[in-house]
Design a protein around this motif. Structure first.
Motif: not given
Length: 168
Positions: A89, A91-92, A110, A112, A118, A123-125, A128
């Motif tokens: 997967w 993530e950004y 984090f 989209k 997002k 996944y993570r929200n 970051y």
């Protein structure tokens, strides 16, 4: 006497000191570190076949901002089955960075895939935050050590970027 009451004198003095102590922040982004400017890919990961999970990084660093694409490969399902995606997967995240000594500090959120915030989903929200020790750098390569898990991240420069600060 200009001030007939002590209260007016105190108020005037406070305003002068407040005005003199304020500094206006610049209306443009910072220049960041010249040696980091560019698009950096982690093309491979040592011993990836033996690892239960690993994440490949792709950084775009422009001025004092970063954008990172994280591609995770996992043999273990940490998420709902609908999110696991056969163990691969993306993530950004985006944000700003600073370099202190030999440490790269990344702080952002984090996002989209289009780098818009997002708020929910797989996944993570949220925030970051990642810190890397800069083990070595050259004009075309960068070796970082993730301070969370001590995994090495060897990056190769794919495209050089010249910082042109944008208005905030």
């Amino acid at each position: 006497m200009i001030f007939k009451k002590p209260l007016y004198f105190l108020l005037f003095t406070f305003l002068i000191f407040t005005y003199a102590s304020c500094t206006r922040l610049p209306d443009v982004q910072g220049k960041g570190e010249v040696f980091l400017q560019g698009i950096w890919n982690q093309d491979s990961i040592a011993n990836s076949v033996k690892l239960l999970n690993y994440t490949q990084h792709r950084f775009k660093i422009s001025c004092d901002s970063f954008y990172v694409d994280l591609t995770t490969h996992s043999k273990v399902n940490y998420y709902e089955d609908s999110c696991f995606n056969k163990g691969v997967w993306k993530e950004y995240a985006k944000g700003t960075y600073i370099v202190k000594g030999d440490t790269l500090l990344l702080t952002g959120t984090f996002t989209k895939a289009n780098y818009k915030q997002k708020a929910s989903g797989c996944y993570r929200n949220g925030q970051y935050i990642s810190n890397f020790k800069i083990k070595s750098s050259s004009p075309t390569s960068l070796i970082l050590e993730n301070l969370n898990d001590q995994r090495e991240c060897t990056l190769v420069l794919k495209e050089k970027i010249t910082c042109v600060p944008k208005e905030l």
